[in-house]
Design a protein around this motif. Structure first.
Motif, PDB file in Angstrom:
ATOM      1  N   CYS A 198      35.899  37.249  29.305  1.00 36.46           N
ATOM      2  CA  CYS A 198      35.755  37.441  30.747  1.00 36.46           C
ATOM      3  C   CYS A 198      34.565  36.701  31.342  1.00 36.46           C
ATOM      4  N   PHE A 207      44.239  37.250  34.470  1.00 39.57           N
ATOM      5  CA  PHE A 207      43.690  38.591  34.644  1.00 39.57           C
ATOM      6  C   PHE A 207      42.514  38.593  35.616  1.00 39.57           C
ATOM      7  N   LYS A 208      41.726  37.536  35.624  1.00 40.59           N
ATOM      8  CA  LYS A 208      40.641  37.465  36.599  1.00 40.59           C
ATOM      9  C   LYS A 208      41.227  37.358  38.012  1.00 40.59           C
ATOM     10  N   ASP A 210      44.190  38.646  38.928  1.00 38.63           N
ATOM     11  CA  ASP A 210      44.767  39.948  39.257  1.00 38.63           C
ATOM     12  C   ASP A 210      43.704  41.021  39.464  1.00 38.63           C
ATOM     13  N   LEU A 211      42.556  40.901  38.775  1.00 39.89           N
ATOM     14  CA  LEU A 211      41.470  41.850  39.001  1.00 39.89           C
ATOM     15  C   LEU A 211      40.928  41.724  40.417  1.00 39.89           C
ATOM     16  N   THR A 212      41.005  40.519  40.968  1.00 37.37           N
ATOM     17  CA  THR A 212      40.555  40.292  42.343  1.00 37.37           C
ATOM     18  C   THR A 212      41.586  40.800  43.353  1.00 37.37           C
ATOM     19  N   LEU A 230      44.250  47.584  35.221  1.00 44.22           N
ATOM     20  CA  LEU A 230      43.262  46.740  35.884  1.00 44.22           C
ATOM     21  C   LEU A 230      42.149  47.576  36.505  1.00 44.22           C
ATOM     22  N   ASP A 231      42.518  48.725  37.087  1.00 48.00           N
ATOM     23  CA  ASP A 231      41.519  49.613  37.678  1.00 48.00           C
ATOM     24  C   ASP A 231      40.562  50.140  36.610  1.00 48.00           C
ATOM     25  N   PHE A 233      39.787  48.636  33.905  1.00 47.32           N
ATOM     26  CA  PHE A 233      38.943  47.503  33.510  1.00 47.32           C
ATOM     27  C   PHE A 233      37.789  47.338  34.492  1.00 47.32           C
ATOM     28  N   LYS A 234      38.088  47.427  35.780  1.00 46.19           N
ATOM     29  CA  LYS A 234      37.048  47.291  36.794  1.00 46.19           C
ATOM     30  C   LYS A 234      35.971  48.358  36.638  1.00 46.19           C
TER      31      LYS A 234
END
Length: 555
Positions: A198, A207-208, A210-212, A230-231, A233-234
Motif C-alpha cells: 500500500c 484497491f487504492k 476503490d478505497l478512495t 474496504l471500510d 481496511f480504512k
C-alpha cells in the motif's frame, strides 16, 4: 601455546555479531590460583614447566611425555586441580602440533574440563576439535562457554564463531509457530506486507482507487461484502477482512483482495490453494469486465497477487519475462512491484547460501528490476527513493555517497511521506547524524496510519545505538515493545526484543530461554524468506547458549 600457572582476574563484557541484525556477547571470569607447599605440587609445577620448555623448543613429542608424566603422577583425584587441568590442555596443544587425531585432542580437553569445568582455554580447544570431527552444534556450545569464562578469547575467535552459526542445514532447522497462535481471534496478518503493497509501492492500483471511491449504482451482495472489507481496511482493522470476504464471493475485486489477505495471514499456502482453485474464474471475470480502465486495474492487481505468492527469484523472473513485451504500462508496474517485493526480502535467490549473500543478491536484483521498469515508465517518488538508497548501499566513492544522500534529501523535501521520512532517517543514522534522524522520525510520528507506525518505532531504536549498553538495551526493548503493541507479530520487533531482553551474555539462563525461543517463533511467523535465514541461525545459537550455561552450572 601451553598455559603457564598464573593469576588472571579478567571480567569483561564483549559483543559478538550475528549477520544483519543479531548480536551476542560475553561476561566471564577465569581465576586460577597457584598452590604451593606440598612436594607433589612442586613436582607437578616442575614437570609442567619442563613440558612448556619442550613445547617452545618445538620438541612436541618430548613435551607430550612430560605432560603425561605429570598427569600420571597427579593420580585420579588430584588436589591441585588447576595444574592437572593445564597438563591435559597443554598436552592437547601438543597433540595438535604432532598431528594426532581430533578425537585425541578432544579427549584431553574433556579430561581437563572433568578436573576443572571452568577452564576457558580447554573449552575453546574442545570447540575446535568438535568442529573438526563434524560436531558443530557441540562446538558452538563449547565456544560460547569459553567466551563466557574469558571474554578476551572472543575477538581472536570471531570468524570461528561465525562459521559455527551455519551449524545445521537451514532447511532442516525447524522453528515452529508461536504457542496458541491458532486460538488468536481474529487471526493476525502481516502488517509489513500491507505497508509494502500500500505504501512502499506508491502506484495507483485497483484497491487504492476503490478505497478512495467505490460507489456502484447498484450493489450486489458480493459487492457489499467488498465495500465492508474496504471500510475495515480504512479503519486499520485488517484482521477482520477475511471474515467479511467469504470463499463464495464471485466479485473479482473481492476475490483478489481475499487472496491478498490470505497471503498476508498465518497460513499463506491457503492463498496459493485459493488462487489455484479460483484463478481461472477470476481471469474470466476480468475478461468480461466492460470498463476497460477497470479491467486493466483488475488484471494488474491479480498479477501483483501472483508475484506475492512467489518464493524464488527464478519464479519472479520467469513470470515477468512471459508478459507481453508491447504492454509498457503493465511491464512498468509489475517490474516496479517486483523490485519492492525483492527489496523487502520476500523471495530467495537460490544461488545464495547465507543471509549475507541473500541481502547482496536482493540489492542487485532490486536494482536490476528498477532499471527494467525505467525502460517502460517514470519511477514514482518512492521508487526513486529506493533506487537512490540501493545505489547508496553499493557506493565506494565518497563523492557518490554524498551525491546519493543529497538526492534522497531532495526527494524527501519534495514529498514528505512516511516512507521517505523513515528511510531518510535510516540513512542519517548510517552516517551518524542522530539529530537529523530524530527530527525526521518526529515528523513521521504525526502520521497515524496503523500499518505505517511499526516501521517508525523500529527505526527509532537506531537512535540509541551509541548509548551506554544498559541504556541502549532498555531503550531498544522499549522501541520493540511499542511496535509489538501495534503489530503483535512484527518480525523485526521480536528480534529487537530478543536482543534487548536476553542481554549480551553468550549463555542464557533458564528463565530467559523459553522467552527467547517464543520471541523467535513470533518473529518467524511473518518473517520474509530472507529474514527466516537469519532466524534459523538463531535456533542452534540459543540451544548452544543454553547448553553452555548448563555446562557451567549457570542455567
Amino acid at each position: 601455546m601451553p598455559e603457564t600457572t598464573g593469576i588472571s582476574d579478567q571480567t569483561k563484557k564483549v559483543l559478538i555479531g550475528v549477520a544483519a541484525a543479531a548480536t551476542v556477547a560475553g561476561v566471564g571470569y577465569m581465576a586460577y590460583k597457584s598452590f604451593s607447599g606440598s612436594d607433589l605440587d612442586k613436582d607437578l609445577e616442575e614437570i609442567k614447566s619442563l613440558g612448556n620448555l619442550k613445547f617452545k623448543e618445538k620438541q612436541y613429542a618430548a613435551a607430550i611425555q612430560e605432560f603425561t608424566r605429570g598427569i600420571e603422577k597427579a593420580g585420579v583425584n588430584p588436589k591441585n586441580k588447576n595444574i592437572v587441568a593445564m597438563l591435559y590442555q597443554n598436552r592437547a596443544a601438543c597433540r595438535e602440533k604432532v598431528g594426532d587425531s581430533s578425537f585425541d585432542v578432544l579427549n584431553d580437553c574433556l579430561a581437563a574440563l572433568k578436573v576443572d569445568k571452568k577452564y576457558a582455554k580447554a573449552y575453546l580447544r574442545a570447540a575446535k576439535a568438535l568442529h573438526d570431527i563434524g560436531k558443530k552444534q557441540d562446538a558452538l556450545a563449547y565456544l560460547l562457554a569459553a567466551f563466557t569464562l574469558d571474554s578476551n578469547l572472543n575477538k581472536a575467535n570471531f570468524d570461528f564463531f561465525g562459521k559455527l552459526l551455519t551449524v545445521e542445514p537451514l532447511s532442516d532447522c525447524f522453528i515452529g509457530k508461536p504457542s496458541k497462535i491458532e486460538e488468536v481471534k481474529p487471526s493476525p496478518v502481516a502488517l509489513f506486507r500491507i505497508q509494502q503493497w500500500c505504501d512502499t509501492w506508491d502506484v495507483l492500483d485497483l484497491f487504492k482507487t476503490d478505497l478512495t471511491n467505490f460507489e456502484p449504482d447498484v450493489l450486489s451482495e458480493d459487492q457489499k461484502q467488498y465495500q465492508l472489507a474496504l471500510d475495515m481496511f480504512k479503519k486499520g482493522k485488517y484482521e477482520k477482512i477475511l471474515d467479511l470476504l467469504t470463499e463464495e464471493n464471485e466479485y473479482a475485486p473481492a476475490m483478489i483482495l481475499r487472496g491478498k489477505m490470505l497471503s498476508y495471514g498465518i497460513n499463506p499456502n491457503e492463498a496459493t490453494k485459493y488462487v489455484d482453485k479460483y484463478g481461472a474464474k477470476i481471469d474470466m471475470l476480468i475478461r468480461e469486465e466492460e470498463n476497460e480502465e477497470r479491467k486493466k486495474l483488475m488484471r494488474d492487481s491479480f498479477d501483483v497477487l501472483k508475484i506475492e505468492l512467489m518464493y524464488t527469484m527464478g519464479d519472479v523472473d520467469k513470470f515477468l519475462q512471459a508478459l507481453p513485451q508491447d504492454d509498457k504500462d503493465r511491464l512498468f508496474k509489475l517490474n516496479s512491484f517486483a523490485a519492492i517485493f525483492v527489496f523487502n526480502g520476500c523471495v530467495l535467490d537460490t544461488a545464495t547460501t547465507s543471509h549475507e549473500e541473500q541481502m547482496m543478491a536482493d540489492t542487485n536484483n532490486s536494482n536490476r528490476l528498477l532499471e527494467e521498469a525505467v525502460k517502460h515508465g517514470t519511477l514514482t517518488p518512492h521508487l526513486k527513493m529506493i533506487a537512490s538508497f540501493l545505489k547508496l548501499c553499493t557506493c565506494e566513492d565518497y563523492g557518490d555517497v554524498h551525491r546519493r544522500i543529497r538526492e534522497m534529501e531532495e526527494l524527501t523535501e519534495q514529498r514528505s511521506t512516511h516512507f521517505n521520512l523513515v528511510l531518510m532517517a535510516k540513512v542519517y543514522m548510517m552516517t551518524n547524524n542522530t539529530e537529523s534522524s530524530e527530527k525526521l522520525l518526529n515528523e513521521a510520528a504525526k502520521i497515524k496510519t496503523r500499518y505505517l507506525v511499526p516501521s517508525r518505532y523500529l527505526q527509532t531504536a537506531d537512535l540509541h545505538v551509541h548509548k551506554p549498553e544498559a541504556e541502549r538495551l532498555r531503550l531498544t526493548t522499549a522501541s520493540a515493545d511499542a511496535a509489538i503493541s501495534v503489530d503483535p507479530y512484527n518480525f523485526s520487533a521480536h528480534v529487537l526484543h530478543l536482543l534487548g531482553t536476553n542481554g549480551p551474555e553468550p549463555m542464557i539462563k533458564k528463565e530467559n530461554y523459553e522467552k527467547a525461543m517464543e520471541s523467535i517463533r513470533k518473529a518467524a511467523l511473518f518473517a520474509p524468506p530472507r529474514e527466516l535465514l537469519m532466524l534459523k541461525r538463531m535456533i542452534p545459537l540459543m540451544n548452544a547458549k543454553k547448553r553452555a550455561a548448563e555446562m557451567l552450572d549457570m542455567y
